[in-house]
Design an enzyme around this catalytic site. Structure first.
Site, short mmCIF file in Angstrom:
data_model
loop_
_atom_site.label_atom_id
_atom_site.label_comp_id
_atom_site.label_asym_id
_atom_site.label_seq_id
_atom_site.Cartn_x
_atom_site.Cartn_y
_atom_site.Cartn_z
N SER A 231 0.84 -1.20 0.00
CA SER A 231 0.00 0.00 0.00
C SER A 231 0.87 1.23 0.00
CB SER A 231 -0.89 0.09 1.25
OG SER A 231 -1.92 -0.84 1.24
N SER A 269 -2.45 -3.55 -3.05
CA SER A 269 -1.84 -2.29 -2.63
C SER A 269 -2.92 -1.22 -2.47
CB SER A 269 -0.82 -1.84 -3.69
OG SER A 269 -0.15 -0.68 -3.27
N ASP A 271 -3.97 2.17 -2.13
CA ASP A 271 -3.29 3.43 -2.41
C ASP A 271 -4.26 4.60 -2.32
OD1 ASP A 271 -0.97 1.89 -2.95
OD2 ASP A 271 -1.72 1.50 -4.97
#
Lengths: 361, 361, 361, 361
Positions: A231, A269, A271
């Site tokens: 992340s 991830s 984000d």
């Protein structure tokens, strides 16, 4: 040493004084690093949007979700009301609620907030569970309070500190990084500052140089496992007088820096980009309203482009700084993550002509 | 010659047979180039998602709006229903409605559609008004029909053709570009194909090399005007069995390729990504439904990451191809846009180690 | 006669002078009704946000998509830039592109727009294909121009006129309806005006009375087919100084009026709300910019609630007006749709205590 | 007694066996009511999507934000990944993080989750700060665990219980309410169940009858303060095989029930709908994956309409139940909120013909 100290100068815009998010006037950063025994490698980082009572003087703000596989807290209210009313805290994934509760504590305790009964705590997170005993949720309310109380302007500590203590970026030790850009007077002389908590994978390129591949450490590399998930949290501050709508557009552009550094925002991830404006006339009063219509400054859409360039450059450099400043870390289960081998990287940057690009036209 | 013919090999994944969107089985591309007199430099490009009646067998689809300063038609229905029911057409900004009407014509005329009274035409556009008399709206229904009728699989014409006839990219002549990536058997052996219509500015980097700065042609360059606005349309096809939700995630990642090539998605650049799946079992029947619940294949979230990497790489290369394949163009008001000086660029790529990166580990 | 003329007074807020969208200062409405032979029952309705050159002085605006199964044109740019730069036109589904092109014509021809090369035409639509030969796309550029040229303030024609000529609402003839609400001085004395193009089904309730069921005309009624699909366009004007963000919140609330009248926004009902502010200080200049930062008035979030109530009430009443003002219509294929039997409805409203609720506390 | 026990039958669809969210097979509800001393009037309600390990077998899910002025936790991941991996908990605003942390506790402790290091806890909230010492955050991890452990199928306790202990609805005591609808075999025989936590204001109408105005208790009523702010959480379960995209569409329709009951979603009302499908073949496995492509059933868009009607009806009735089942409550600072005067309301419903509408055609 930071990226720029090695001659790694990405982009065409100059930085602010500290090349940090704190170049945006009034923004303060505080870290608490939580290191205990063999297994606890985590922490909390707070971003203070201004030096006053944030709940009583909210700041215009926006969120862009690059990939929502994350546990950020407080996003829907930011989107709806276009503002932030607390410090922003970054921490590890499973600690997010405890940290949010600590942010509520802090807000309720602030002078002037005695009657406050609703608080939208803003917390971002990335997963440091490889190096940290994340299930233990070791960041406490006290740690959060310490980070807030120690928050300062000026230079910002980077690398394995605060919320970056246990994170991994592009197969190397990641962490906290920051950078800024300052526009010229013709573009309004605005500053854009970015702070990142890096914890993601991909195929690292640094200012265009294929570092991940040269170092044999990248996603899908055949002989070695490289974890692309993780992340990244991106916090963006600016003194430009932006509406929540244009702050969202600014936040969206920060995602482009991911492309530059070789991320493809893998499935795992999470984000998030959170942007706010510190412009004093844009503060949204809570108790002391004297009128329902405020006269506010508003930058035109047409003048956003230089800010868009600035946020891409600053985010890219902040990610580099997180890598350059991190150090080897051993933690949970004896897991070890090496820092990026800076000397070797600098050599490679030279080989690929990626240094001193400020000499280019 | 295309980018790859010069040894410009970006990323780590192999391409499909044609290194084109047509590597996705069934996808066909057609162009009509509209060149008339001194001032008309425009056209239309159509993407056929499959070879049958698209209205009767809709394809799952999604849209990501990188920057909504654009006039794309058909987006809200794609988002709501998760599908596309017509060919996708690309053209110039002011021609979008006329082209949409031609797409409706085509759909109403298809055999089996005699009773159809609702059509969601999908049209993307960028602004070619510097080289083209855009106010004249010179793309006709006949032009659209010709593009559809001539649509073919196999190699795709690139550069100054169809919807790319009059576009400008990074200060040079832009146009149509395409590329593809093919995953290995362990990642499902899926293909991702991308076609772009490039018409935007920024600070061009090619596979990491600072070409725009070396050639003194970039945004904010002090002595020469470089227009950052414009737009980019990105069309993404895949044979992976993706839900509309995961197609949107795929489309979102294509935005990262902008970062790689040096765009910051300027205020005036309307950047849209449209993704669809050609998987035969995912077709959505219109008339011939036999049941209300279909059994469909659905790729897990966890297996999206290789596709995300593929779409970033293919979009990046498609943009390069649009630049490498374009040629000098003179048009409206005598305005002239030079093609990217390929020989010089190749030299610079060499200088920066940006060629033959397939030799890297 | 309009709903209110029968004593049907929904809600607690007073109307403006005309009980129409034109109560918002400067807003003008124009209709062209296209009736030809047996089969053509359609038209176009235009909403002029102000009396000047709209492209040169754009208005802040927003869109809420209640159900995106529709072909509205121009939405992504409204969302991105937060403004509208053309008249808004409503028409039938398959005519949307032709009407959009006519809106471009108009804009290019306006004095002062000689150099304009990008226009975001805004068009909404619903499907009148039961009463109208919709495949023929009989609304022409001339029809659009006539609607614009005849646009006027003051009372607004309702029912089977303009874009409402061939629509069906709740199993009865639908059409155009309008209404307004005016807030008291303590709430800012703002006006909210709404215009609807009704073309959807459900289980009609009028001010709470179960009219659809009493008249045996509703969705899922066992012995008679009632089509729930269709669509509704909702155009909202206000003179309150609202940001695009708060205009979107206003638009979102109009969806609640659907609940009140018995719609459940069926799968096939493309329901869009477009809101704009006419506040003179909020105009966004195109050519004549003198500065990049404007000082603008901005209503606080906390003061939005009365406007939210106003938009729900006005939308509800606009829908009722579309039903009360429509007349029996015969068209395509000999299809006939009866107007709501007003006398019977008024009796039923009496029976259910739904009239004269202004006498309630 | 519940609304239906008084002959208040809204809509045309039949209910499930319990007229509760638990009519959706496998769904269980648990409450912990936290009543202490004079000032603590709060609690927690949990919704268990199925009877197994929810993290290991996630359910498809979606969120619609009617008004984002709220502190719900877990929304961005639901949107991105299209699933829910924990019980859903409802509580008071300031307690949301503590309850989220308790949901993490529970998940980490579940057998089979020993290696889990990322959990997306889903928590909704409304503000009970008028009746409850909300700043004290009196709902503990133990309370959450008790609610989970006591969760059961069958009849659901309503009114002042669990997360509804201290809430206020339409000027009367609000709380928890639930209802369900069951479609006929031709519509797939699906069940839709809804549970609400009501805490908002407006101008109450019950099945069309103007109860708020008759009882002189409504927003903007001149002589008495009526608080329109608050919030509403709406949890929707169905056994229909819906994609996350169609679950979002289902959730969006629940907002329409707000219109029916007289809410206008005031600025301060944080209104969220969360929908999930319990269809066994749609479970998303965590550890025990055997393949990356699952074959799943998927209901067509065209067959969503009956479900849309069902969710509107069930949400409306759930809100009524929350009002009918609540009781007078005295709490924080001696503040008292009366229950809706049911006998009087029933009289008024009779007067307005709002009872026994099942006798209508």
């Amino acid at each position: 040493k930071r990226a720029r100290d090695y001659g790694l100068i990405n982009g065409i815009l100059p930085t602010g004084q500290w090349n940090a998010i704190t170049d945006v006037n009034g923004v303060k950063i505080g870290h608490t690093t939580v290191l205990k025994g063999d297994s606890i490698r985590t922490g909390v980082t707070v971003i203070m949007p201004h030096t006053g009572n944030i709940f009583q003087e909210k700041v215009p703000a926006a969120v862009f979700v690059g990939n929502g596989f994350g546990k950020s807290i407080g996003t829907t209210q930011i989107v709806e009301l276009g503002n932030i009313e607390t410090p922003i805290a970054l921490t590890n994934t499973l600690n997010a609620p405890i940290v949010a509760n600590a942010i509520i504590d802090y807000t309720l305790q602030q002078k002037g907030n005695e009657e406050v009964r609703s608080v939208n705590a803003v917390v971002g997170e990335t997963n440091d569970g490889y190096l940290n005993d994340i299930r233990g949720r070791h960041v406490t309310a006290t740690d959060v309070r310490k980070a807030i109380d120690s928050a300062a302007s000026g230079p910002v500590a980077e690398g394995c500190i605060g919320a970056g203590t246990g994170t991994i970026c592009m197969g190397f030790k990641g962490g906290i990084g920051t950078s800024s850009r300052k526009l010229g007077p013709q573009q309004g002389a605005y500053t854009v500052g970015v702070l990142v908590q890096t914890n993601f994978g991909g195929i690292l390129t640094i200012n265009g140089a294929p570092i991940g591949r040269e170092l044999n450490n990248y996603y899908m590399q055949k002989t070695k496992r490289h974890e692309a998930d993780g992340s990244c949290m991106i916090i963006i501050a600016t003194d430009a007088p932006l509406s929540a709508r244009n702050l969202e557009r600014l936040a969206r552009r920060s995602f482009l820096a991911f492309g530059k550094v070789g991320s493809f925002s893998s499935n795992g991830s999470g984000d998030y980009s959170i942007a706010f404006s510190t412009h004093p006339q844009l503060r949204i009063p809570f108790s002391k309203k004297d009128k329902s219509v405020r006269e506010i400054p508003d930058l035109e859409n047409d003048d956003m482009s230089p800010l868009f360039l600035a946020v891409v450059e600053a985010t890219e450099e902040a990610i580099y700084n997180s890598l350059f400043m991190a150090t080897d870390t051993k933690g949970y289960h004896g897991n070890t993550v090496k820092a990026m081998p800076v000397e070797k990287v600098v050599e490679l940057l030279k080989k690929y002509g990626a240094l001193n690009q400020d000499k280019l036209p």
